[in-house]
Every structure is written in structure tokens, then in C-alpha cells.
Design a protein around this motif. Structure first.
Motif: not given
Ligand SMILES: Cc1cc2nc3c(=O)[nH]c(=O)nc-3n(C[C@H](O)[C@H](O)[C@H](O)COP(=O)(O)O)c2cc1C
Length: 351
Positions: A299-310
């Protein structure tokens, strides 16, 4: 006042899902084309929530809010301006392939109403990168509300897997100047073998080639285009670790997690046996687990775009609180309607 979508939804539900989808896109495209920006202004007034407190800076880009439209809803870039006017902080067009292709035979999209999900096996039907580029030209100076345009890139089904890099590079080269960011899609379950490209060596080759083109492009346009990788929810921890290593080795800017799943546990609807990728509420727990793992490990080096079931504003808030930098919606837009991005923004503004 009741939400107008609760009146439209029973009508949409009564028609074949792909036809309903096409009609909705046509209506939004029509809104985009009304002279004097009347249509987009109407969408803006009806749906958008604008507030500088919602802005997020990620990968060197300023997103007016963290809620995006996931890839696949506007594959051929029919209406990115309308989605931006509706209040999406970013719109991911695609998956775009080098050449036009018809995709799989219909029917290939199914509503799982009792499960609040969808199954699709579209297989990247699309007009090909040349026509997508022509459509996106209209937005070369930016989307309404400062929304960021993402372009999700893939391979043609007829291209052998060994030659996949050529396709990703070809699409990148054709559109980079119009993209805010580019997403490498190696995770759709409906193009044979595509998911094998998530293996460390294959992903390093593809991501490395696209990043090399990006670095060349930077000199040409004086702007660095962030490149993200979109991954499957069906990877085990060892495979996720391999993805992270490939991303680190090549300088990938972030991960979009997740695409649709081939898992069918716990479904009730009659279409549950259909082949394809499952999205919506039944995907939620798995996408959240992948997010938690990625945030913990990288998480500190690779930002995450969260998708799935929102599916709700609360779902989106929870993903962001869990460490997602941005979120995306697709199936939630089908079930909750176009007010969802605005509802999420309002929820985020609540202290
Ligand atoms: C009908 C349909 C088509 C899709 N097409 C694509 C696509 O072309 N490229 C891609 O990366 N993801 C595609 N997706 C996956 C979505 O972008 C998203 O990752 C997935 O549906 C999970 O989010 P959701 O539960 O909010 O729908 C598609 C999803 C659906 C339902």
C-alpha cells in the motif's frame, strides 16, 4: 421525492440487458451532443456533487473526487463527457483493442437480480482503437468537472498470447496523448488465456514495454502518463505477490483491483450457471479481501483503485477507509442508477 431511477429500473429490467445498456449509452451520448452543452449541464445539475474537499491527488493527477466509472460500461467512449458531467471523478473507457472485433455471440450479458449481480462474457466487442481515438478527440482539452479520462487497453482475441505485447503497445501508441492514465487489462475472463498474462514474466514483459513507450511519449508531450494494471479477484496470494513484483520491477503506478470473478459460490439467481465474469454484490467480499492484502503488502508504494461490488455509498466509504486511493463502480450503477457517484460523494462529505 422518490428516486426517478426506481421508476425507470423496472422498464430497463424488462428488456434484454445488453439492449438496455446500449439504449442508456445512446441517451447519454445524445445528452453530450445537445448544442450549447445543455444536456451535460442538465446532468450536472441533476447528479453531480462538486466540492473541493473531495479532490484526491494520485499518480501525479488531480481527481475532482475519488469515484470513477469502471471499464466496460463505456467501452467505445460513446459518452465519457456525460459520465463526467454526472459527477464521476474519472471515467475509464475501454477495454480498447487494436482492431474492431464483434466479441462473443449473444446473449452474453445476464442480470442476477436476486444476487444484485451481473454475469458477462462479452469478450471485448468494440470498434477498435482508431475510432475510439476519433471519439475521444472531442475531449482533448478535458472532461466536464475536471474528471480524469482513463483508457483501459487490451488485446484482440485473434492475437496469439505470445504476441500480446504488440497489441498493448499498439493501443497505447494510438491513444496516449488523449489519456489521463492508461490501464493494462490482463484480467478479463472472457478472452482466452488473458489472465495468464498476470504471471510474473508475462506481466513484466507487457508492463515493461508499455512503460518504455510511456517514457518516450513523455518526451513528445511533456507529460507523464501513469500506467496501472488491472487484476483479477481470483489470484491466490502467491500470484498477487508476483503481480506486485512485476509492478515494482517495471515502475507501474498503481493497481486496479478487481475485475470480475469466475467463482460462483452462494448464488441464487437462475442465470448463476452462465459462463463469464461475475460482478456486483457477490464479488464484494473477495474484492475487499484483495484490497486489504494489497494495502498490507504494498500500500505504501502501490496505490490501489478498488472496484468490485461497490453497490452503496457506505461500500465506497469502507473501501477508502481500508486504504483504497480511489474507487470505481459498474454493477452498482446498473442497480442503483446514475445517482450513485453523487450519493458516494455526499457520504464522503459527511463527517
Ligand atoms: C458487462 C461488463 C463488461 C465489462 N467489461 C470490462 C472491460 O472491457 N474491461 C475491464 O477491464 N473490465 C470490464 N468489466 C469489469 C468492471 O470494470 C469491474 O472491474 C467489475 O465489474 C467489478 O466491479 P462492479 O462489481 O462494480 O461491477 C466489465 C464488467 C461488466 C459487468
Amino acid at each position: 421525492m422518490s428516486d426517478p431511477y426506481s421508476i425507470i429500473w423496472p422498464l430497463l429490467r424488462s428488456i434484454d440487458p445488453e439492449t438496455a445498456h446500449r439504449r442508456a449509452l445512446q441517451a447519454l451520448h445524445f445528452c453530450e451532443c445537445i448544442p450549447g452543452q445543455l444536456g451535460t449541464e442538465l446532468l450536472e445539475r441533476a447528479f453531480a456533487v462538486r466540492d473541493p474537499r473531495l479532490a484526491v491527488t494520485a499518480f501525479g493527477l488531480r481527481f475532482p473526487n475519488p469515484v470513477g466509472l469502471a471499464a466496460g460500461l463505456d467501452k467505445d467512449a460513446h459518452a465519457p463527457g456525460a459520465f463526467a458531467a454526472m459527477g464521476c471523478g474519472f471515467v475509464e473507457a475501454g477495454t480498447v483493442t487494436p482492431l474492431p472485433q464483434p466479441g462473443n455471440p449473444r446473449p452474453r450479458m445476464f442480470r442476477l437480480i436476486e444476487d444484485a449481480g451481473l454475469i458477462n462474457r462479452l469478450g471485448f466487442p468494440g470498434v477498435g482503437v482508431e475510432r475510439v481515438r476519433a471519439r475521444l478527440w472531442k475531449w482533448r482539452d478535458g472532461l466536464p468537472g475536471g474528471a480524469i479520462l482513463g483508457i483501459n487497453i487490451g488485446k484482440n482475441s485473434s492475437t496469439p498470447l505470445e504476441a500480446a505485447t504488440t497489441d498493448y503497445v499498439a493501443v497505447f501508441d494510438a491513444i496516449y496523448d488523449l489519456a489521463g492514465y492508461v490501464a493494462i487489462n490482463v484480467s478479463s475472463p472472457n478472452t482466452q488465456g488473458l489472465r495468464t498474462l498476470q504471471a510474473r514474466d508475462a506481466l513484466t514483459t507487457i508492463a515493461g514495454a508499455v512503460i518504455a513507450r510511456r517514457d518516450l511519449a513523455r518526451r513528445a508531450i511533456g507529460r507523464r502518463i501513469p500506467v496501472l494494471v488491472k487484476i483479477s479477484p481470483d489470484l491466490d496470494e502467491a500470484s498477487l505477490a508476483a503481480v506486485i513484483e512485476a509492478c515494482r520491477d517495471t515502475g507501474i503506478d498503481g493497481v486496479i483491483a478487481t475485475n470480475t470473478t469466475t467463482n460462483r459460490e452462494g448464488l441464487m439467481s437462475r442465470h448463476r450457471g452462465e459462463t463469464g465474469g461475475l460482478s456486483g454484490a457477490p464479488l464484494s467480499n473477495r474484492s475487499r479481501t484483495v484490497l486489504d492484502w494489497l494495502v498490507r503488502e504494498a500500500g505504501s508504494t502501490l496505490p490501489v483503485v478498488s472496484v468490485g461490488g461497490i453497490m452503496t455509498a457506505q461500500d465506497a466509504r469502507q473501501r477508502l477507509e481500508a486504504g483504497a486511493t480511489l474507487v470505481q463502480v459498474y454493477t452498482g450503477m446498473v442497480y442503483a442508477g446514475p445517482a450513485l457517484p453523487g450519493a458516494i460523494c455526499r457520504e464522503l462529505l459527511r463527517q
